[in-house]
Design a protein around this motif. Structure first.
Motif, PDB file in Angstrom:
ATOM      1  N   SER A 165      52.896   2.275 -13.682  1.00  0.00           N
ATOM      2  CA  SER A 165      53.780   2.469 -12.532  1.00  0.00           C
ATOM      3  C   SER A 165      53.777   1.248 -11.624  1.00  0.00           C
ATOM      4  O   SER A 165      54.832   0.818 -11.138  1.00  0.00           O
ATOM      5  N   PHE A 166      52.603   0.680 -11.381  1.00  0.00           N
ATOM      6  CA  PHE A 166      52.520  -0.543 -10.575  1.00  0.00           C
ATOM      7  C   PHE A 166      53.254  -1.685 -11.262  1.00  0.00           C
ATOM      8  O   PHE A 166      53.950  -2.474 -10.611  1.00  0.00           O
ATOM      9  N   LEU A 167      53.101  -1.787 -12.589  1.00  0.00           N
ATOM     10  CA  LEU A 167      53.769  -2.854 -13.330  1.00  0.00           C
ATOM     11  C   LEU A 167      55.284  -2.718 -13.227  1.00  0.00           C
ATOM     12  O   LEU A 167      55.997  -3.690 -12.952  1.00  0.00           O
ATOM     13  N   SER A 168      55.787  -1.503 -13.443  1.00  0.00           N
ATOM     14  CA  SER A 168      57.237  -1.272 -13.396  1.00  0.00           C
ATOM     15  C   SER A 168      57.811  -1.545 -12.017  1.00  0.00           C
ATOM     16  O   SER A 168      58.949  -1.997 -11.887  1.00  0.00           O
ATOM     17  N   ALA A 169      57.019  -1.265 -10.976  1.00  0.00           N
ATOM     18  CA  ALA A 169      57.485  -1.473  -9.607  1.00  0.00           C
ATOM     19  C   ALA A 169      57.314  -2.909  -9.139  1.00  0.00           C
ATOM     20  O   ALA A 169      57.684  -3.238  -8.007  1.00  0.00           O
ATOM     21  N   GLY A 170      56.752  -3.772  -9.983  1.00  0.00           N
ATOM     22  CA  GLY A 170      56.568  -5.169  -9.616  1.00  0.00           C
ATOM     23  C   GLY A 170      55.541  -5.383  -8.524  1.00  0.00           C
ATOM     24  O   GLY A 170      55.667  -6.310  -7.714  1.00  0.00           O
ATOM     25  N   LEU A 171      54.498  -4.554  -8.508  1.00  0.00           N
ATOM     26  CA  LEU A 171      53.525  -4.586  -7.422  1.00  0.00           C
ATOM     27  C   LEU A 171      52.231  -5.309  -7.766  1.00  0.00           C
ATOM     28  O   LEU A 171      51.361  -5.452  -6.907  1.00  0.00           O
ATOM     29  N   ILE A 172      52.057  -5.738  -9.011  1.00  0.00           N
ATOM     30  CA  ILE A 172      50.835  -6.436  -9.418  1.00  0.00           C
ATOM     31  C   ILE A 172      51.021  -7.940  -9.238  1.00  0.00           C
ATOM     32  O   ILE A 172      52.032  -8.506  -9.657  1.00  0.00           O
ATOM     33  N   ASP A 173      50.045  -8.591  -8.626  1.00  0.00           N
ATOM     34  CA  ASP A 173      50.099 -10.034  -8.419  1.00  0.00           C
ATOM     35  C   ASP A 173      49.212 -10.796  -9.398  1.00  0.00           C
ATOM     36  O   ASP A 173      49.575 -11.892  -9.835  1.00  0.00           O
ATOM     37  N   GLU A 174      48.049 -10.238  -9.722  1.00  0.00           N
ATOM     38  CA  GLU A 174      47.111 -10.880 -10.638  1.00  0.00           C
ATOM     39  C   GLU A 174      46.493  -9.822 -11.551  1.00  0.00           C
ATOM     40  O   GLU A 174      46.480  -8.638 -11.223  1.00  0.00           O
ATOM     41  N   ILE A 175      45.961 -10.282 -12.683  1.00  0.00           N
ATOM     42  CA  ILE A 175      45.246  -9.407 -13.601  1.00  0.00           C
ATOM     43  C   ILE A 175      43.891 -10.025 -13.917  1.00  0.00           C
ATOM     44  O   ILE A 175      43.813 -11.203 -14.278  1.00  0.00           O
ATOM     45  N   SER A 176      42.851  -9.230 -13.738  1.00  0.00           N
ATOM     46  CA  SER A 176      41.491  -9.584 -14.143  1.00  0.00           C
ATOM     47  C   SER A 176      41.151  -8.659 -15.306  1.00  0.00           C
ATOM     48  O   SER A 176      40.954  -7.461 -15.111  1.00  0.00           O
ATOM     49  N   LEU A 177      41.088  -9.213 -16.508  1.00  0.00           N
ATOM     50  CA  LEU A 177      40.950  -8.392 -17.716  1.00  0.00           C
ATOM     51  C   LEU A 177      39.686  -8.759 -18.475  1.00  0.00           C
ATOM     52  O   LEU A 177      39.503  -9.906 -18.875  1.00  0.00           O
ATOM     53  N   MET A 178      38.832  -7.775 -18.675  1.00  0.00           N
ATOM     54  CA  MET A 178      37.640  -7.946 -19.487  1.00  0.00           C
ATOM     55  C   MET A 178      37.900  -7.331 -20.862  1.00  0.00           C
ATOM     56  O   MET A 178      38.262  -6.161 -20.960  1.00  0.00           O
ATOM     57  N   ILE A 179      37.736  -8.131 -21.896  1.00  0.00           N
ATOM     58  CA  ILE A 179      37.942  -7.641 -23.267  1.00  0.00           C
ATOM     59  C   ILE A 179      36.579  -7.507 -23.935  1.00  0.00           C
ATOM     60  O   ILE A 179      35.859  -8.495 -24.100  1.00  0.00           O
TER      61      ILE A 179
END
Length: 224
Positions: A165-179
């Motif tokens: 939902s945040f992605l679709s609304a364009g509300l995310i500025d950065e991503i911190s992803l641990m794989i």
């Protein structure tokens, strides 16, 4: 102005986010929390299902003795963050606590939330705000978190639905992803982003770090 939103998540190599019987999950949890602290958010936000895991005991509903205004209410002792934000469109959370991981809880509701539920939140010392009549308005929720609670930097740590939902609304500025060095592949389990449809969103890679236990930490900026 909305807070700066950093999505902080950990996944298997195939983007699953529910660590059923994953090896090394305890070490992962410690590393995840370390990075969470390093990201220096004023608050973190999750959905109803995730926040329910912090609840204590059985639901203890009460009857309201008055009608409450549909306006932000800040609990005593919650004048300053960090905050733990819970998206609860259906007003279904019964937590019996007012802090999660030591942070004051704030419920994000719609104006359709019944007075009985607001009375329960007030009894438990849980702050709340409203964003939307009966459907949640995420941009409005973020604006009110900034205006009413002084949140400038928000860590999004939800499930696939709220992340989508945040992605679709364009509300995310950065991503911190641990794989994590784990292959899951379980059919039907939540993934990093779960949404019905929508265009892909471009990312700009900012850094890649190899951490202990074979974990990769990637940082991205959203391409505007």
């Amino acid at each position: 102005m909305k807070p700066h939103v950093v999505m902080h998540m950990g996944t298997s190599i195939d983007a699953r986010i529910v660590p059923h019987e994953w090896p090394g999950t305890r070490a992962f949890g410690e590393i995840y929390e370390r990075i969470h602290r390093d990201l220096k958010g004023d608050a973190w936000i999750v959905g109803r299902v995730t926040m329910a895991e912090f609840g204590k005991g059985e639901p203890l509903p009460i009857k309201a003795t008055e009608a409450y205004p549909r306006a932000t209410w800040k609990a005593p002792g919650a004048e300053a963050g960090p905050y733990a934000i819970a998206i609860d469109q259906g007003a279904k959370l019964h937590l019996n606590i007012n802090r999660a991981n030591g942070d004051a809880i704030v419920a994000v509701l719609t104006e359709a939330a019944p007075d009985d539920h607001l009375a329960e939140l007030r009894r438990d010392g849980i702050s709340y705000l409203f964003a939307g009549k009966s459907e949640l308005d995420l941009p409005l929720a973020l604006d009110r978190l900034a205006a009413d609670f002084g949140i400038k930097r928000l860590l999004l740590e939800g499930g696939g639905g709220i992340n989508g939902s945040f992605l679709s609304a364009g509300l995310i500025d950065e991503i911190s992803l641990m794989i994590l060095p784990v292959a899951d592949g379980t059919t039907g389990t939540p993934t990093l982003f779960d949404r019905p449809t929508g265009p892909g969103v471009g990312l700009t890679l900012q850094s890649v770090d190899q951490l202990e236990n074979g974990i990769l930490h990637l940082k991205y900026a959203i391409t505007r």
